[in-house]
Design a protein around this motif. Structure first.
Motif, PDB file in Angstrom:
ATOM      1  N   ARG A 108      19.542 -13.918  23.940  1.00 46.64           N
ATOM      2  CA  ARG A 108      18.764 -15.268  24.117  1.00 46.64           C
ATOM      3  C   ARG A 108      19.009 -16.542  24.016  1.00 46.64           C
ATOM      4  O   ARG A 108      19.465 -16.728  22.732  1.00 46.64           O
ATOM      5  CB  ARG A 108      17.221 -15.103  23.684  1.00 46.64           C
ATOM      6  CG  ARG A 108      16.077 -16.166  23.866  1.00 46.64           C
ATOM      7  CD  ARG A 108      14.688 -16.033  23.227  1.00 46.64           C
ATOM      8  NE  ARG A 108      15.093 -16.160  21.949  1.00 46.64           N
ATOM      9  CZ  ARG A 108      14.196 -15.789  20.942  1.00 46.64           C
ATOM     10  NH1 ARG A 108      13.098 -15.357  21.155  1.00 46.64           N
ATOM     11  NH2 ARG A 108      14.519 -16.194  19.534  1.00 46.64           N
ATOM     12  N   ARG A 168      21.143 -25.767  21.402  1.00 49.99           N
ATOM     13  CA  ARG A 168      20.797 -24.397  21.889  1.00 49.99           C
ATOM     14  C   ARG A 168      21.092 -23.301  21.079  1.00 49.99           C
ATOM     15  O   ARG A 168      22.156 -23.433  19.955  1.00 49.99           O
ATOM     16  CB  ARG A 168      21.632 -23.946  23.027  1.00 49.99           C
ATOM     17  CG  ARG A 168      21.300 -25.091  24.385  1.00 49.99           C
ATOM     18  CD  ARG A 168      22.053 -24.308  25.443  1.00 49.99           C
ATOM     19  NE  ARG A 168      21.471 -24.882  26.802  1.00 49.99           N
ATOM     20  CZ  ARG A 168      21.865 -26.024  27.125  1.00 49.99           C
ATOM     21  NH1 ARG A 168      23.123 -26.700  26.825  1.00 49.99           N
ATOM     22  NH2 ARG A 168      21.353 -26.847  28.132  1.00 49.99           N
ATOM     23  N   ASP A 223      11.615 -22.400  27.984  1.00 54.55           N
ATOM     24  CA  ASP A 223      12.288 -22.675  26.959  1.00 54.55           C
ATOM     25  C   ASP A 223      13.707 -21.624  26.740  1.00 54.55           C
ATOM     26  O   ASP A 223      14.683 -21.764  25.777  1.00 54.55           O
ATOM     27  CB  ASP A 223      11.597 -22.465  25.728  1.00 54.55           C
ATOM     28  CG  ASP A 223      10.413 -23.557  25.737  1.00 54.55           C
ATOM     29  OD1 ASP A 223      10.930 -24.764  26.280  1.00 54.55           O
ATOM     30  OD2 ASP A 223       9.358 -23.504  25.279  1.00 54.55           O
ATOM     31  N   HIS A 224      13.845 -20.532  27.208  1.00 56.89           N
ATOM     32  CA  HIS A 224      14.761 -19.651  27.073  1.00 56.89           C
ATOM     33  C   HIS A 224      15.343 -19.158  28.278  1.00 56.89           C
ATOM     34  O   HIS A 224      14.755 -19.282  29.270  1.00 56.89           O
ATOM     35  CB  HIS A 224      14.028 -18.433  26.407  1.00 56.89           C
ATOM     36  CG  HIS A 224      13.412 -18.627  25.365  1.00 56.89           C
ATOM     37  ND1 HIS A 224      13.894 -19.115  24.027  1.00 56.89           N
ATOM     38  CD2 HIS A 224      11.806 -18.392  24.806  1.00 56.89           C
ATOM     39  CE1 HIS A 224      12.932 -19.219  23.281  1.00 56.89           C
ATOM     40  NE2 HIS A 224      11.666 -18.752  23.882  1.00 56.89           N
ATOM     41  N   GLU A 264       8.773 -10.035  24.658  1.00 50.70           N
ATOM     42  CA  GLU A 264       9.808 -10.592  25.356  1.00 50.70           C
ATOM     43  C   GLU A 264      10.655  -9.494  26.314  1.00 50.70           C
ATOM     44  O   GLU A 264      11.217  -9.691  27.377  1.00 50.70           O
ATOM     45  CB  GLU A 264      10.998 -11.295  24.412  1.00 50.70           C
ATOM     46  CG  GLU A 264      10.153 -12.553  23.854  1.00 50.70           C
ATOM     47  CD  GLU A 264      10.998 -13.231  22.827  1.00 50.70           C
ATOM     48  OE1 GLU A 264      12.005 -13.838  23.526  1.00 50.70           O
ATOM     49  OE2 GLU A 264      10.766 -13.463  21.678  1.00 50.70           O
ATOM     50  N   SER A 271      18.065 -20.194  23.514  1.00 57.74           N
ATOM     51  CA  SER A 271      16.807 -21.040  23.371  1.00 57.74           C
ATOM     52  C   SER A 271      17.342 -22.493  23.222  1.00 57.74           C
ATOM     53  O   SER A 271      18.236 -22.959  22.525  1.00 57.74           O
ATOM     54  CB  SER A 271      15.842 -20.691  21.893  1.00 57.74           C
ATOM     55  OG  SER A 271      15.859 -19.516  21.746  1.00 57.74           O
TER      56      SER A 271
END
Length: 134
Positions: A34, A48, A17-18, A127, A36
């Motif tokens: 990031r 996004r 997803d990222h 992360e 997403s």
């Protein structure tokens, strides 16, 4: 688009997803960008979100600075502008600029309970650990 980033010295790591974007210096300063993906019911990317993740000994946070349906060139320009801000400013100034530009934020420091504070902090640090393990 990943080739364009590599040419600018920006590393990428992609998950389901990222898309994470970083330089060695950015990672050393405990910051990541990031992207997403937000999907519709047909699993098509409809939006996004562009965020800066950061942490230090006091706080860990996610500053979302853009959210929309961007063309590839618009997304590329947003990313390059953020990296330019980072390169041209001291870290504290960069974070203040990003905080001024943010459209949303969550932070471990701003949580009401210690449990929530630890949860947010640990999520963000996980992360970073994912990216550093690549």
């Amino acid at each position: 688009m990943e080739l364009l980033f590599r040419l600018k010295g920006i590393s990428t790591t992609e998950t389901e997803d990222h898309l994470y974007l970083h330089t060695e210096d950015l990672l050393n300063n405990n910051m990541l960008m990031r992207i997403s993906n937000i999907y519709d019911e047909n699993e098509i990317v409809v939006r996004r979100m562009v965020s800066i993740l950061h942490y230090n000994e006091i706080d860990a946070g996610n500053l979302t600075i853009s959210n929309g349906s961007f063309s590839p060139i618009e997304l590329y320009r947003i990313i390059l502008d953020i990296f330019s801000l980072y390169k041209e400013n001291p870290i504290t100034t960069f974070l203040r600029i990003i905080q001024d530009l943010r459209i949303s934020e969550y932070s471990s420091f701003k949580q009401i309970t210690l449990e929530n504070e630890n949860s947010v902090r640990n999520q963000i640090i996980r992360e970073f650990d994912l990216i550093r393990s690549q």
